[in-house]
Structures are given as C-alpha cells and as structure tokens.
Scaffold this active site. Structure first.
Site, PDB file in Angstrom:
ATOM      1  N   GLU A 380      12.564  28.420 -19.209  1.00  0.00           N
ATOM      2  CA  GLU A 380      13.009  27.024 -19.264  1.00  0.00           C
ATOM      3  C   GLU A 380      11.893  25.980 -19.343  1.00  0.00           C
ATOM      4  O   GLU A 380      12.017  24.890 -18.796  1.00  0.00           O
ATOM      5  CB  GLU A 380      13.926  26.697 -18.065  1.00  0.00           C
ATOM      6  CG  GLU A 380      15.125  27.636 -17.934  1.00  0.00           C
ATOM      7  CD  GLU A 380      16.011  27.344 -16.720  1.00  0.00           C
ATOM      8  OE1 GLU A 380      16.047  26.191 -16.250  1.00  0.00           O
ATOM      9  OE2 GLU A 380      16.676  28.282 -16.251  1.00  0.00           O
ATOM     10  N   TRP A 457      26.134  16.053 -11.053  1.00  0.00           N
ATOM     11  CA  TRP A 457      24.836  15.381 -11.063  1.00  0.00           C
ATOM     12  C   TRP A 457      24.756  14.290 -12.137  1.00  0.00           C
ATOM     13  O   TRP A 457      23.684  13.859 -12.546  1.00  0.00           O
ATOM     14  CB  TRP A 457      23.701  16.409 -11.180  1.00  0.00           C
ATOM     15  CG  TRP A 457      23.686  17.348 -10.007  1.00  0.00           C
ATOM     16  CD1 TRP A 457      24.371  17.181  -8.814  1.00  0.00           C
ATOM     17  CD2 TRP A 457      23.009  18.596  -9.881  1.00  0.00           C
ATOM     18  NE1 TRP A 457      24.148  18.251  -7.991  1.00  0.00           N
ATOM     19  CE2 TRP A 457      23.315  19.130  -8.610  1.00  0.00           C
ATOM     20  CE3 TRP A 457      22.162  19.315 -10.729  1.00  0.00           C
ATOM     21  CZ2 TRP A 457      22.808  20.357  -8.163  1.00  0.00           C
ATOM     22  CZ3 TRP A 457      21.651  20.539 -10.278  1.00  0.00           C
ATOM     23  CH2 TRP A 457      21.969  21.033  -9.013  1.00  0.00           C
ATOM     24  N   ASP A 495      24.926  28.360 -14.955  1.00  0.00           N
ATOM     25  CA  ASP A 495      24.610  27.984 -13.571  1.00  0.00           C
ATOM     26  C   ASP A 495      25.646  27.027 -13.001  1.00  0.00           C
ATOM     27  O   ASP A 495      25.968  26.013 -13.624  1.00  0.00           O
ATOM     28  CB  ASP A 495      23.254  27.258 -13.527  1.00  0.00           C
ATOM     29  CG  ASP A 495      22.087  28.190 -13.821  1.00  0.00           C
ATOM     30  OD1 ASP A 495      22.175  29.374 -13.482  1.00  0.00           O
ATOM     31  OD2 ASP A 495      21.075  27.704 -14.375  1.00  0.00           O
ATOM     32  N   GLU A 501      29.761  21.251  -4.184  1.00  0.00           N
ATOM     33  CA  GLU A 501      29.465  19.846  -3.879  1.00  0.00           C
ATOM     34  C   GLU A 501      30.628  18.914  -4.138  1.00  0.00           C
ATOM     35  O   GLU A 501      30.781  17.904  -3.475  1.00  0.00           O
ATOM     36  CB  GLU A 501      28.257  19.371  -4.692  1.00  0.00           C
ATOM     37  CG  GLU A 501      26.967  19.771  -4.046  1.00  0.00           C
ATOM     38  CD  GLU A 501      25.771  19.453  -4.909  1.00  0.00           C
ATOM     39  OE1 GLU A 501      25.812  18.479  -5.681  1.00  0.00           O
ATOM     40  OE2 GLU A 501      24.786  20.196  -4.798  1.00  0.00           O
ATOM     41  N   CYS A 539      23.624  28.043  -5.447  1.00  0.00           N
ATOM     42  CA  CYS A 539      22.666  27.851  -4.363  1.00  0.00           C
ATOM     43  C   CYS A 539      22.964  26.534  -3.655  1.00  0.00           C
ATOM     44  O   CYS A 539      23.970  25.900  -3.953  1.00  0.00           O
ATOM     45  CB  CYS A 539      21.243  27.833  -4.915  1.00  0.00           C
ATOM     46  SG  CYS A 539      21.005  26.607  -6.204  1.00  0.00           S
ATOM     47  N   HIS A 590      12.105  28.169  -1.659  1.00  0.00           N
ATOM     48  CA  HIS A 590      11.760  26.803  -1.289  1.00  0.00           C
ATOM     49  C   HIS A 590      10.428  26.701  -0.562  1.00  0.00           C
ATOM     50  O   HIS A 590       9.981  25.610  -0.240  1.00  0.00           O
ATOM     51  CB  HIS A 590      12.871  26.183  -0.440  1.00  0.00           C
ATOM     52  CG  HIS A 590      14.100  25.914  -1.250  1.00  0.00           C
ATOM     53  ND1 HIS A 590      15.103  26.833  -1.386  1.00  0.00           N
ATOM     54  CD2 HIS A 590      14.452  24.853  -2.008  1.00  0.00           C
ATOM     55  CE1 HIS A 590      16.038  26.336  -2.180  1.00  0.00           C
ATOM     56  NE2 HIS A 590      15.665  25.145  -2.576  1.00  0.00           N
TER      57      HIS A 590
HETATM   58  N1  GLN Z   1      18.485  28.130 -14.068  1.00  0.00           N
HETATM   59  C1  GLN Z   1      18.043  27.115 -13.170  1.00  0.00           C
HETATM   60  C2  GLN Z   1      16.599  27.375 -12.764  1.00  0.00           C
HETATM   61  O1  GLN Z   1      16.233  28.479 -12.577  1.00  0.00           O
HETATM   62  C3  GLN Z   1      18.898  27.032 -11.941  1.00  0.00           C
HETATM   63  C4  GLN Z   1      18.441  25.945 -11.003  1.00  0.00           C
HETATM   64  C5  GLN Z   1      19.334  25.723  -9.817  1.00  0.00           C
HETATM   65  O2  GLN Z   1      20.102  26.559  -9.440  1.00  0.00           O
HETATM   66  N2  GLN Z   1      19.233  24.591  -9.182  1.00  0.00           N
HETATM   67  O3  GLN Z   1      15.834  26.481 -12.582  1.00  0.00           O
HETATM   68 ZN    ZN Z   2      19.648  27.700  -7.659  1.00  0.00          ZN
END
Ligand code: GLN
Ligand code: ZN
Length: 650
Positions: A380, A457, A495, A501, A539, A590
């Site tokens: 990405e 978002w 994703d 949320e 996540c 993180h």
């Molecule tokens: N595919 C996205 C990444 O790896 C997923 C990011 C996320 O879950 N916030 O950055």
């Molecule tokens: Zn994630």
C-alpha cells in the site's frame, strides 16, 4: 484511549478500582472560569457528569463496577461546583451523554441521587444537565423531576421525535430551561431553518425558558466553510461548519425573540439552497439509483456456500496449514511520503511516481518472499490513507482544504465528504495489484477498504438513510472486487476495521444496522467466483458482541486484532461455533516492541485450543504502516518461524 461514543474523537479511559480515591487536583476549569470572569466574560463551564465518567471508566478488579463509586465521586463534584461558583460561574453544564446508551441496568435511581445531592444547598452555580448523541428515554423524566435548573436535549434526526414525544408526555419542563440542540453538531450540512423554527415554536410551549443550541459540542465539525474557496460553488452553500452553525443558532434565536419576519430573507435563501441540493445532478443520479434499487438478496450471496468454496480455494491456492500473511500496509518510508507529496505539488510527473511506487512494491514483495510468507501484499505505498485514497477516486465525494477535526490530543483528521450519489468511474487499485502479482508466483492479496469503514471515516449525507449510502458504496466497491478478480487476483481483502464503530448506542437500533452493514459487505464481495478467496480485517475494538454479524459477513478468511486486547477474542471464540478461517492477530503492532518467536508460539497454541488447525491463519494485529523496517522485519521473522514450529507439530 478509545472513541467517544460513536464519534471519531478519542479520550483516555479512566481506570477505577475498589481502592480508587477521588480528589479535586486539576484546577483548569476553575482557573479558566476565574480568568474569564476577570476579563468580563460570563462563561458556562462544561464538565463531564459523574454518571458518564464512571460508566465510561474501566474496572481494574474483577467483579467490581466503577459505578459503585458514584457517591464518593459526587462529593468531589460538590466541591468543584462550589469553587466554580466562587470563580464567577452563574451556570455550569454537566454532560451526561452516557444516559442515551442502552444499559443492562436502570440508571434512574442513580440520576436521582446524584442530582439531588448536587443541588443541595446554594453554594453552586445553576445546573444544566446535557444529554446528546440520542435521547435519554426514561432518564428524561428523572431529570425533569430533579431540582436542577436546565436540561439540554438533542433534537437532530435520530433523537428528535423521541425527545419531543417524551417531553410532551411528561407535560413539559415548566420553569426549567430547555437547551434545544436543533443544529446538528456532528454533520456538515446546512440546517433546514424553517423546519427547525417550527420545532422551536412547539418547544416554546413546553418550557418557559428556551435556548437554541447545537446538539453537541462543535468539536466534531470543521471550523469555517468560507475558507473552502476550492469547493465547487454549487456545493459550498449546502455546507455548514462550526462558524455557519453559530449563525444558524443566532438566526433562529432572533426569529424566536423578534418574530420570524426578522429572518425572512435568510429563510428564503436557505430554502433555495436546500432545493438546489435536492435537485442537483450530484445528489440524484438515475443510473446509481436504479442500480441500487435493483439489488436483491441474490446480489449479497456468493455462488456456493463456504464448505464448497473452501475446497475450491484450497485446490487453487495450495497453502500450508497455518498460512502466514500480513494486513496490507508495510512501513511508509520517508521516500514514499516524499514522492507522494512531490506528485501532489506537481514536482514529480506521474510516470516517475509510478516507477517509484513499483520499486517500493518490488522491495516489499522480495522481503516477504525472503521471509517465507505465504500470501503476500503489495504494501500500500500509494495510499495516503485507507479512506481518502478511495474517496478521491469515487464520484460523489467532495473534499476540503481546511476541514480538520480533532481526533485526539494534537492529532487532526480531514474527513472527505460524501455529498452525492456514489459510483466508481474507473478501476482504483487494479494496476497496483496486477503489477505486484506479476513479480511473484505466490498469491498476492488485493486490498480494499470496505463500505462501512468508508462511511464511518467520512462525513455522510443527511438527506437519505445511511443504509442507502452504504448500498451505493458497496456497489462501487463491488466493481473493484470484480475487476481485481478479472485481473487474476485470487485473494481479495476488504477491510472493515470500523464495523463496530457505527453500532447504534441503543440496543433496539442495533439489529437493523447490523443487517444493512453486513449486507453492504456481502454486496461488495459476492460478485466473485467460488475459488476466489475473500478476506476481511477488523481491529480497534472488542468484537465479542458482534460475532454473529462477523460470521454473517461470510468472508472466507478474517484477520482480526487479538494480541493487543489481551486475547479476549479467544475467550469469546471459545463458546462460539465460528466456521470460516480466521487469523487472530499474534502481535500488537501499535508498539515497536519485537515479539519473540516463543511468545508467538504460545499465542498460536492458545488459538489452537479454541479453533481447529485447518481454520487458523497467522498474521499481526493490523497493518504495519506506522512501524519502521527493522522492527517489522524482525517481528515478521519471528512470526514465520513460530508458524513453522507449530505447523511441524500438527
Ligand atoms: N489494509 C490496511 C493496512 O494494513 C488496514 C488498516 C486498518 O485496519 N486500520 O494498513
Ligand atoms: Zn487494522
């Protein structure tokens, strides 16, 4: 840190245990009130209410609920109120948004006790209790009976009818002040002034002291539309940021006090703007609408069931047990960021930029091959942000230059705005995925952001149900999924980190949301053949209470955060018959800390106590975008080694 209700603003979660002692240490609200008073400004300090504070706190001891500390905490509020009064405050606003959320227990007795105690004696400012992000339901009656001086209620779409009906039902507020949140503090759209004026006239019959306001803090919207000189001139007047919302509030107040003729021209102009929005080719596209209307349950259904698909996918992909993969992004190096910035500023041409990105993809592919990862990603590098990147390529979005809103501390985000009907004019990711697949013989995952995350978002439309916007988004993304498949991509990840949320704050609203949220994912992913493997990723939340919805997505594989939240997910899965493949994250990305192989082995062993070996994938908690290369390589090495070790025992 977690998100404040269903907004994108974060707060630090207080941790409270049986031994926690409360004391008034922080002087900020008092000092600022004193400073304002000295400057001749009469201000209304705003503090979080004690019930909300404790309901949002996390217990540090099993079997203990922070709300048990309510009486002890209220004693500190008594002291704070007295100090605020001494500092010159005539009113204080106590925010109790937690009252709008469903709870497993009735809070009326607590509300009654707290606000009786806080209103004892006269050594205090007048008290306004504010609820927002919904309606407080039965708690409204309790607040109305409490000897407080005012109540603030949310009168935006989601709460309006309920709050109005409840107010009528209890016979109004009498002498109590009603702060009416008629201007939406969370969206970016100009209000319908005539409609709000009529509502206010009705509310005037339910209190002798009516104040016009925003429904919530204006923290959730950008500051000023007038700064957006690049916005399309037709769209700009449709918008209202904080500055414009204040004008709406003062105009409505003027109309109430002096008569609606005082703002006749403002209302006429507003009506024209709303009409232009309703009839604009941006908000009404017949092609998008008829396609969306044609969606049936078959559009949300893979060709065969999972049991059939999994056989075909195993045949096609030939993966080992416990296959390894990552979530999508690799570290975003300075060179990558610089190249993107240079392209944006016109300092780098498209061809050079594409070459740079391809070099980065080569590097990421080589690294994964060297590490021995089974299903690869392209990393990405071309994406600034997982929502912005797609928004910029979809029709129906508009963008601001200065529309920043606070996310936490000094961090701000600039959400794109869904202003019109959504469609995808051209493929968005196919050339990157196709290139990445061309440089490896291992399966390359295509990578998209799902419809719910796109919505949560972004700023969304208020002129149609969110479910309709989600369906349009799903159809646009479905085209991309299908094109990826046509280009030879056999594994496609959609994703949905934000699935939870948008979960409504009240239980009764949840089934409907989950239904259309799940449908939108299924519409996005159901156009492909059985042998194409659909992944999803989640996540940022604990997902235990939405496992049914996750299962209903019918993704072939889900990678899901588990390490960071201390493996609570594994406990949730223990009692749950999850059928499809799943990769509970094995390390928390993180932090820069590199996990040991042994630690990951332990994690996998615990996972295998709950799930069957041919169901389990091995992956980190989330994308690696914010990490640096050295720790990423070391962590992935440990992950692959751990997978190999456990695999050899199966
Ligand atoms: N595919 C996205 C990444 O790896 C997923 C990011 C996320 O879950 N916030 O950055
Ligand atoms: Zn994630």
């Amino acid at each position: 840190m977690t998100k404040w209700f269903d907004t994108n603003y974060h707060y630090l979660v207080p941790e409270v245990g049986p031994d926690t002692r409360f004391a008034l240490l922080h002087q900020k609200p008092v000092a600022e009130t004193r400073e304002a008073t000295a400057a001749g400004v009469s201000t209304r300090p705003v503090i979080v209410g004690p019930i909300t504070y404790l309901l949002l706190s996390k217990s540090t001891a099993p079997g203990f609920n922070p709300i048990e500390k309510l009486d002890e905490l209220v004693a500190v509020y008594v002291q704070l109120l007295s100090e605020l009064k001494a500092a010159g405050a005539k009113w204080v606003q106590i925010d109790e948004p937690a009252l709008v959320c469903s709870r497993p227990f009735d809070l009326s007795a607590s509300v009654d006790r707290v606000y009786s105690r806080l209103t004892e004696g006269s050594d205090r400012p007048k008290i306004l209790v504010a609820t927002y992000f919904g309606y407080p339901g039965v708690a409204l009656q309790t607040l109305a009976n409490a000897p407080i001086e005012g109540i603030a209620l949310d009168f935006t779409a989601s709460a309006r009818d309920c709050n109005l009906a409840d107010l009528r039902h209890i016979g109004g507020l009498g002498e109590k002040r009603l702060v009416a949140g008629v201007v939406d503090g969370r969206n970016v759209w100009a209000a319908d002034l005539e409609r709000e004026y009529k509502l206010l006239v009705e509310l005037r019959s339910l209190t002798s002291d009516l104040v016009v306001s925003a429904s919530s803090s204006l923290l959730h919207v950008p500051i000023d539309v007038d700064l957006e000189t690049d916005l399309e001139p037709t769209v700009r007047p449709w918008l209202a940021f904080a500055q414009q919302k204040l004008s709406e509030i003062t105009n409505l107040t003027l109309a109430l006090n002096e008569g609606v003729v005082e703002i006749a021209d403002v209302i006429a102009n507003n009506a024209q703007i709303l009409e232009s929005r309703r009839t604009s080719p941006l908000t009404r596209r017949d092609d998008v609408r008829s396609r969306s209307a044609a969606v049936t349950s078959a559009s949300a259904q893979r060709k065969s069931d999972y049991a059939t698909r999994v056989q075909m996918q195993r045949e096609a992909l030939q993966l080992p047990l416990l296959p390894t993969t990552t979530i999508g992004s690799f570290p975003q190096t300075t060179e990558v960021r610089n190249a993107r910035a240079a392209l944006r500023k016109g300092e780098m041409d498209e061809a050079t930029y594409e070459r740079r990105m391809r070099l980065e993809i080569d590097r990421v592919v080589r690294l994964q091959e060297d590490l021995g990862i089974d299903v690869l990603v392209h990393g990405e590098p071309e994406r600034n942000d997982m929502v912005q990147y797609f928004a910029e390529q979809l029709d129906g979005y508009v963008f601001t230059n200065n529309g920043w809103v606070q996310s936490y501390g000094s961090r701000y985000v600039r959400p794109p705005i869904i202003a019109g009907d959504l469609s995808r004019p051209a493929a968005m990711t196919v050339r990157w995925s196709e290139y990445a697949q061309s440089v490896t013989s291992k399966p390359m995952k295509g990578m998209l952001t799902g419809p719910i995350t796109m919505l949560s978002w972004s700023f969304v439309r208020d002129d149609q149900p969110l479910a309709e916007t989600a369906r349009q988004m799903a159809l646009a993304l479905r085209d991309e999924v299908n094109d990826l498949e046509t280009a030879g991509i056999r594994v496609i990840q959609v994703d949905e980190p934000a699935l939870r949320e948008l979960l409504p704050l009240r239980d009764e609203d949840r089934p409907e949301y989950l239904k259309w949220a799940v449908d939108s994912f299924r519409v996005t992913t159901s156009g492909v053949g059985d042998a194409t493997q659909i992944h999803t990723h989640m996540c940022y939340a604990e997902f235990g209470d939405v496992l049914d919805a996750i299962a209903a997505l019918d993704a072939d594989v889900i990678s899901i955060e588990a390490a960071r939240s201390g493996e609570v997910l594994l406990d949730e899965l223990r009692g749950y018959d999850y059928r499809n493949e799943i990769g509970p994250g094995v390390w928390d990305i993180h932090s820069p800390r590199v996990p040991t192989k042994q630690e990951i082995v332990g994690h996998l062993q615990r996972t295998l106590e709950v799930l069957s070996p041919n169901q389990v994938w091995v992956n980190p908690d989330c994308g690696l975008k914010t990490r640096a290369y050295p720790e990423t390589e070391a962590s992935l090495q440990a992950m692959v080694a751990a997978a190999q070790e456990v695999r050899s025992t199966l």
